[in-house]
Design an enzyme around this catalytic site. Structure first.
Site, PDB file in Angstrom:
ATOM      1  N   HIS A 114      -2.774   3.451  -1.295  1.00  0.00           N
ATOM      2  CA  HIS A 114      -2.535   2.380  -0.318  1.00  0.00           C
ATOM      3  C   HIS A 114      -3.344   2.522   0.971  1.00  0.00           C
ATOM      4  CE1 HIS A 114       0.403   0.801  -2.968  1.00  0.00           C
ATOM      5  NE2 HIS A 114       1.459   1.453  -2.549  1.00  0.00           N
ATOM      6  N   HIS A 183       3.663  -5.200   0.154  1.00  0.00           N
ATOM      7  CA  HIS A 183       4.540  -4.234  -0.525  1.00  0.00           C
ATOM      8  C   HIS A 183       6.023  -4.467  -0.203  1.00  0.00           C
ATOM      9  CE1 HIS A 183       5.615  -0.658  -2.638  1.00  0.00           C
ATOM     10  NE2 HIS A 183       4.418  -0.121  -2.610  1.00  0.00           N
ATOM     11  N   GLU A 314       3.895  -6.480  -6.826  1.00  0.00           N
ATOM     12  CA  GLU A 314       2.723  -6.453  -5.953  1.00  0.00           C
ATOM     13  C   GLU A 314       1.500  -6.983  -6.694  1.00  0.00           C
ATOM     14  OE1 GLU A 314       2.526  -2.222  -4.438  1.00  0.00           O
ATOM     15  OE2 GLU A 314       4.307  -2.174  -5.694  1.00  0.00           O
TER      16      GLU A 314
END
Length: 349
Positions: A114, A183, A314
């Protein structure tokens, strides 16, 4: 009010970042239609709350998060945030572009996750209020978190009735991998509910990506037919996990490769009648069932968030695509524009 399509947008100060976090005021933007109210922070473009109606007409907040800024400045599992430059995992935090190798910070075992140590979720964005939403901008400088190129990024949230659209745009000065997603952790029974076992989930995908023990795709694109990953017809989550002896999902489902908007997933909570559809232009969707939540985090109203108390859907590029030539293209080149949209459609029946 024309056909109930009007959206109100309010802005207020949510808090002040501590000096060691770079200082600055964090603002909160409240978008409100007749059926949905969503609160978004300028820190990490975080969806801090999303209230929707049940069939009883009552509003309930269906996303996990915190009541105060302090919760978001401490360690948390990316609640509600936009993550980037690259969502999901890059194997060993390494990739090559045009013969040059880049090394990223490893923040997820042997991998980079991420965006790295201080990704897009942990920085302040510059907001601009729109008639029906808000657009956040930031320049991610060349070399930030090890990524090449000055990357300009725009994330736009717009609300129309029960539909929240999230558009991601980016331009770069040097070729860089990019994959942006939001997210948010959902529980349609209302955040703070103990689990998501009574939710029905379906995902329009004929294949998925098997992963190794560090959650990196093996490279195989496997068919869902005849496996626990066949979610093309709705399954009741708790029963499905039990039937297949699963600890939960944390996998990329491979969507049709079309840049057009299409319905890719649906979550439904029969007891309240709430449902959420996910439409997107993206090539993949990571379905995650909150397996790493462990009750240690106290969220809104000081409620603990135990394992499986939320799910994430996601939309994004496939994990580690920058290292897997047969995965969809992960690189943005100068002169091109990255442009993807995901629509979350909330309703009650």
């Amino acid at each position: 009010r024309f056909g109930g399509a009007m959206t109100e947008v309010k802005r207020e100060v949510f808090g002040q970042l501590p000096r060691e976090e770079g200082g600055g005021a964090v603002e909160k933007f409240v978008l409100k239609s007749d059926s949905v109210k969503v609160e978004i922070l300028s820190l990490g473009c975080i969806i801090a709350a999303l209230e929707m109606k049940g069939r009883d007409g009552e509003f309930s907040d269906v996303v996990l998060g915190f009541d105060t800024l302090e919760g978001y400045t401490r360690k948390h599992p990316f609640f509600g945030a936009v993550v980037g430059r690259v969502a999901n995992r890059i194997a060993k935090g390494r990739f090559s572009v045009d013969g040059k190798e880049y090394q990223l910070f490893l923040n997820n075992g042997p991998n980079s996750l991420h965006g790295g140590a201080r990704g897009f979720d942990k920085v302040l964005w510059s907001p601009q209020v729109l008639p029906n939403g808000v657009c956040f901008f930031r320049l991610s400088p060349d070399g930030e978190e090890g990524y090449p190129g000055d990357l300009k990024v725009w994330v736009t949230y717009t609300l129309s009735g029960g539909e929240l659209a999230i558009n991601y745009r980016a331009q770069t000065s040097k070729t860089t991998p990019i994959s942006l997603t939001n997210h948010a952790y959902f529980n349609l029974a209302g955040q703070g509910s103990q689990d998501i076992y009574d939710h029905e989930i379906s995902i329009e995908a004929d294949s998925y990506l098997p992963v190794d023990d560090t959650k990196i795709p093996t490279g195989e694109v496997a068919v869902v037919q005849g496996t626990s990953f066949d979610l093309r017809q709705p399954v009741e989550l708790g029963k499905h996990l039990q039937k297949f002896h699963l600890d939960g999902f944390d996998h990329n489902f491979c969507l049709q490769q079309a840049q057009a908007r299409r319905l890719v997933a649906r979550a439904r909570h029969p007891p309240t009648g709430r449902s959420m559809e996910v439409h997107t232009t993206q090539p993949g969707i990571q379905f995650y069932t909150g397996n790493n939540l462990d009750g240690s985090l106290k969220g809104k109203g000081a409620v603990a968030y135990p394992k499986h108390s939320a799910f994430c859907l996601e939309t994004q590029n496939w994990p580690d695509a920058v290292n897997q030539p047969h995965f969809p293209n992960a690189l943005l080149r100068p002169g091109e524009e990255y442009n993807h949209t995901t629509w979350l459609v909330f309703s009650a029946a």
